[in-house]
Design a protein around this motif. Sequence first.
Motif, mmCIF file in Angstrom:
data_model
loop_
_atom_site.group_PDB
_atom_site.id
_atom_site.type_symbol
_atom_site.label_atom_id
_atom_site.label_comp_id
_atom_site.label_asym_id
_atom_site.label_seq_id
_atom_site.Cartn_x
_atom_site.Cartn_y
_atom_site.Cartn_z
ATOM 1 N N LYS A 279 0.841 -1.193 0.000
ATOM 2 C CA LYS A 279 0.000 0.000 0.000
ATOM 3 C C LYS A 279 0.882 1.251 0.000
ATOM 4 O O LYS A 279 1.810 1.376 0.787
ATOM 5 C CB LYS A 279 -0.930 -0.006 1.212
ATOM 6 C CG LYS A 279 -1.969 1.119 1.187
ATOM 7 C CD LYS A 279 -2.910 0.958 2.353
ATOM 8 C CE LYS A 279 -3.937 2.080 2.385
ATOM 9 N NZ LYS A 279 -4.761 2.130 1.182
ATOM 10 N N GLY A 280 0.583 2.170 -0.909
ATOM 11 C CA GLY A 280 1.365 3.385 -1.003
ATOM 12 C C GLY A 280 2.595 3.261 -1.864
ATOM 13 O O GLY A 280 3.410 4.174 -1.919
ATOM 14 N N SER A 281 2.746 2.108 -2.559
ATOM 15 C CA SER A 281 3.933 1.857 -3.352
ATOM 16 C C SER A 281 3.653 1.962 -4.841
ATOM 17 O O SER A 281 2.507 1.982 -5.283
ATOM 18 C CB SER A 281 4.489 0.465 -3.023
ATOM 19 O OG SER A 281 4.858 0.376 -1.661
ATOM 20 N N TYR A 282 4.747 1.979 -5.609
ATOM 21 C CA TYR A 282 4.674 2.147 -7.066
ATOM 22 C C TYR A 282 5.422 1.016 -7.770
ATOM 23 O O TYR A 282 6.590 0.770 -7.457
ATOM 24 C CB TYR A 282 5.319 3.470 -7.490
ATOM 25 C CG TYR A 282 4.689 4.709 -6.918
ATOM 26 C CD1 TYR A 282 3.910 5.555 -7.712
ATOM 27 C CD2 TYR A 282 4.878 5.065 -5.583
ATOM 28 C CE1 TYR A 282 3.336 6.708 -7.197
ATOM 29 C CE2 TYR A 282 4.319 6.211 -5.052
ATOM 30 C CZ TYR A 282 3.546 7.027 -5.868
ATOM 31 O OH TYR A 282 2.991 8.177 -5.348
ATOM 32 N N ARG B 166 -0.256 2.554 -4.974
ATOM 33 C CA ARG B 166 -0.533 3.979 -5.074
ATOM 34 C C ARG B 166 -0.398 4.455 -6.523
ATOM 35 O O ARG B 166 -1.090 5.376 -6.953
ATOM 36 C CB ARG B 166 0.419 4.765 -4.179
ATOM 37 C CG ARG B 166 0.190 6.269 -4.229
ATOM 38 C CD ARG B 166 0.941 6.972 -3.127
ATOM 39 N NE ARG B 166 0.700 8.403 -3.150
ATOM 40 C CZ ARG B 166 1.086 9.238 -2.202
ATOM 41 N NH1 ARG B 166 1.736 8.761 -1.140
ATOM 42 N NH2 ARG B 166 0.832 10.522 -2.280
ATOM 43 N N GLY B 167 0.541 3.833 -7.264
ATOM 44 C CA GLY B 167 0.736 4.247 -8.645
ATOM 45 C C GLY B 167 1.547 3.241 -9.438
ATOM 46 O O GLY B 167 2.111 2.294 -8.882
ATOM 47 N N LEU C 43 -5.566 6.332 -9.229
ATOM 48 C CA LEU C 43 -4.212 5.794 -9.174
ATOM 49 C C LEU C 43 -3.246 6.801 -9.791
ATOM 50 O O LEU C 43 -3.544 7.389 -10.831
ATOM 51 C CB LEU C 43 -4.155 4.479 -9.964
ATOM 52 C CG LEU C 43 -2.927 3.585 -9.763
ATOM 53 C CD1 LEU C 43 -3.051 2.820 -8.451
ATOM 54 C CD2 LEU C 43 -2.793 2.604 -10.923
ATOM 55 N N GLU C 44 -2.119 7.020 -9.148
ATOM 56 C CA GLU C 44 -1.118 7.912 -9.736
ATOM 57 C C GLU C 44 -0.435 7.214 -10.903
ATOM 58 O O GLU C 44 -0.142 6.019 -10.844
ATOM 59 C CB GLU C 44 -0.090 8.327 -8.682
ATOM 60 C CG GLU C 44 -0.680 9.205 -7.597
ATOM 61 C CD GLU C 44 0.368 9.731 -6.644
ATOM 62 O OE1 GLU C 44 1.547 9.818 -7.042
ATOM 63 O OE2 GLU C 44 0.015 10.031 -5.488
ATOM 64 N N GLU D 245 7.243 6.362 -2.481
ATOM 65 C CA GLU D 245 6.922 7.694 -3.002
ATOM 66 C C GLU D 245 8.172 8.538 -3.189
ATOM 67 O O GLU D 245 8.268 9.340 -4.123
ATOM 68 C CB GLU D 245 5.952 8.387 -2.041
ATOM 69 C CG GLU D 245 5.522 9.777 -2.490
ATOM 70 C CD GLU D 245 4.591 10.432 -1.493
ATOM 71 O OE1 GLU D 245 4.029 11.499 -1.822
ATOM 72 O OE2 GLU D 245 4.428 9.887 -0.373
#
Length: 286
Positions: free
Chosen positions: A6-9, A37-38, A62-63, A274
Amino acid sequence: MGGDIKGSYDLHMHSTASDGMNTPKELVRIAAERGLRGIALTDHDTVAGLREAAEEAALVGLEFVPGIEISTRAGEKDIHMLGYFVNPADEIFLERLAGLRGTRDQRNDLILERLRQLGVEITLDEVKERGGRPLKPGESVGRPHMADVLVRKGYAVDLRDAFDKYLAEGAAAYVSPPRITPAEAADWIRAAGGVPVVAHPGLYGDDGLVREVIGTAKVAGVEVRHPDHDAAGEERYREMAREYQLITTAGSDYHGVRQGVVFHGELGEYVAGEGVVNALLRMTSR
């Protein structure tokens, strides 16, 4: 899939615009379902899937990082250069990529001819059919599409067998026509507003060459976390990145599922934080 993503790309994946099995929209949906996250979409030598992916990412929250993976040649090896935050509407960049796809088409023709000489009869039309997803303008075909046909027609047991016998570097039908250098690819990426990063250095089997590419191409980063890097390789490239003061990126290199096997890694399995994305973004303003 281990760990909390969670919160990762996930910064490396491929869609049907090149040699992936999922559409750009499907990749975005998978990433969203898995709590990322993206993502960055990094198709081979094409930006044809970026608009669709960006539009879907905006819909699902989504980024999205517009990316590419450019095929180059150095030291008698194929070297791949990732580009992040490229402008997919840059006309000069689009013209240059069209030229690269022309080289890819030439390579495909040469591989098919070599296969015919070996008694392996597959056609370009079969390759372009891509399992029911015909080629669209700006998209490209590659060796995984050939591998699919080889398996379907009984010339190989599975995707890995097809590459080992015929398609991998050094295999019976492998061909690599002249390509641009990593430095040229990095220049193209920067000219299109992007940031160049050396893809999966462990696949090249030559750390001296990787260092040479880092120096001549003046890259901003190195892909450290990748499915084809073992723990020792990952630490080695992390140390190399520290030595050259480069950004360390991560990506699954997800191509989808072929013959029941995920190729290379599962989407979301290799991720960056991020801070990595922000560091890449800051490089675009230099």
